[in-house]
Design a protein around this motif. Structure first.
Motif, PDB file in Angstrom:
ATOM      1  N   LYS A 210      51.093  23.302  88.183  1.00 30.20           N
ATOM      2  CA  LYS A 210      50.155  23.850  89.164  1.00 30.20           C
ATOM      3  C   LYS A 210      49.871  22.766  90.209  1.00 30.20           C
ATOM      4  O   LYS A 210      48.847  22.082  90.176  1.00 30.20           O
ATOM      5  CB  LYS A 210      48.861  24.290  88.480  1.00 30.20           C
ATOM      6  CG  LYS A 210      47.923  25.065  89.404  1.00 30.20           C
ATOM      7  CD  LYS A 210      46.664  25.528  88.663  1.00 30.20           C
ATOM      8  CE  LYS A 210      45.735  26.286  89.586  1.00 30.20           C
ATOM      9  NZ  LYS A 210      44.487  26.715  88.908  1.00 30.20           N
TER      10      LYS A 210
ATOM     11  N   SER B 289      48.743  22.239 101.281  1.00 25.52           N
ATOM     12  CA  SER B 289      48.521  23.148 100.154  1.00 25.52           C
ATOM     13  C   SER B 289      49.665  23.097  99.155  1.00 25.52           C
ATOM     14  O   SER B 289      50.824  22.805  99.507  1.00 25.52           O
ATOM     15  CB  SER B 289      48.344  24.576 100.669  1.00 25.52           C
ATOM     16  OG  SER B 289      49.534  25.044 101.289  1.00 25.52           O
ATOM     17  N   ASN B 290      49.301  23.320  97.901  1.00 22.83           N
ATOM     18  CA  ASN B 290      50.264  23.422  96.800  1.00 22.83           C
ATOM     19  C   ASN B 290      51.155  22.189  96.666  1.00 22.83           C
ATOM     20  O   ASN B 290      52.309  22.282  96.253  1.00 22.83           O
ATOM     21  CB  ASN B 290      51.122  24.685  96.963  1.00 22.83           C
ATOM     22  CG  ASN B 290      50.271  25.938  97.015  1.00 22.83           C
ATOM     23  OD1 ASN B 290      49.375  26.140  96.197  1.00 22.83           O
ATOM     24  ND2 ASN B 290      50.518  26.781  98.019  1.00 22.83           N
TER      25      ASN B 290
ATOM     26  N   SER C 248      35.844  24.901  95.567  1.00 20.89           N
ATOM     27  CA  SER C 248      36.110  25.716  96.744  1.00 20.89           C
ATOM     28  C   SER C 248      34.785  26.117  97.376  1.00 20.89           C
ATOM     29  O   SER C 248      33.831  26.468  96.676  1.00 20.89           O
ATOM     30  CB  SER C 248      36.906  26.960  96.337  1.00 20.89           C
ATOM     31  OG  SER C 248      37.137  27.785  97.459  1.00 20.89           O
TER      32      SER C 248
ATOM     33  N   SER D 228      45.291  25.434  96.440  1.00 24.40           N
ATOM     34  CA  SER D 228      45.654  26.537  97.328  1.00 24.40           C
ATOM     35  C   SER D 228      44.903  26.381  98.650  1.00 24.40           C
ATOM     36  O   SER D 228      43.905  25.647  98.734  1.00 24.40           O
ATOM     37  CB  SER D 228      45.319  27.875  96.667  1.00 24.40           C
ATOM     38  OG  SER D 228      43.938  27.938  96.347  1.00 24.40           O
TER      39      SER D 228
END
Length: 217
Positions: free
Chosen positions: A176, A90-91, A138, A180
């Motif tokens: 960004k 993530s990220n 998502s 996530s």
């Protein structure tokens, strides 16, 4: 009179295909959209004729399918990364990888002004001139269908593929990075030069696109 108008339309489209059949990446379309066909002139829904822009509330296209490849030149695509059922941190930015066969990549018009306004075209090798896109969404519950207007990442892969035929795209930016945590679906959308879905010669075939579900932790 009707016969003469039809001849003009056919001649116009034939000229358009001939002059633009080898259009390169980002090349401007100077030929314009064809005049509205009968179905577009007479539609009862008040749909505007296509003008090369993306009209979100719908429009009517008079464009022809154009050049359709032989069954031996049909497009097939595989997502190499992320893998189906795989994991991504993530990220953190990662590089998505896509590979298609029988697609002349790097043919990508400006979607703001040249959208759906040229027929499908083949290269000298008989394969479709086009490009790919990736879209990441998502996922909710196991039976939830994603909203097509909502996505975590979308990018047109407008460059030619590398020497191995692979298209690479970094997912995320410096501001960004990555995605996530969650469960995601990544799909390809393979298109011809002006972004329309590919037209294939036969109905019974494998799909030209691929999807994978993966986890971000």
């Amino acid at each position: 009179m009707k016969f003469g108008f039809s001849v003009i339309i056919v001649a116009f489209v034939a000229s358009l295909i001939w002059k633009s059949s080898e259009a390169a990446i980002g090349a401007p379309n100077t030929f314009g959209s064809p005049p509205p066909s009968g179905i577009c002139r007479g539609n009862k829904r008040g749909l505007k004729p296509a003008d090369g822009t993306q009209i979100a509330n719908g429009f009517c296209s008079s464009q022809l399918f154009g050049e359709i490849p032989s069954s031996s030149k049909m497009v097939s695509t595989r997502i190499l990364f992320p893998q189906n059922g795989g994991f991504v941190k993530s990220n953190q930015n990662f590089t998505a990888q896509v590979k298609s066969v029988n697609l002349n990549t790097g043919f990508f018009s400006d979607a703001a002004t040249d959208y759906y306004d040229l027929p499908q075209q083949l290269g000298a090798n008989g394969a479709i001139n086009g490009h790919n896109h990736i879209v990441i969404q998502s996922l909710g519950g196991p039976t939830d269908v994603p909203d097509p207007t909502v996505f975590a990442f979308f990018k047109g892969l407008n460059d030619p593929a590398d020497g191995s035929g692979v298209l690479n795209q970094v997912v995320g930016t410096a501001n960004k990075p990555g995605l996530s945590p969650g469960v995601y679906r990544m799909c390809t959308m393979t298109s011809s030069f002006t972004h329309q879905p590919l037209i294939m010669p036969i109905a019974q075939r494998g799909p030209q696109d691929d999807c994978v579900n993966f986890f971000v932790k």
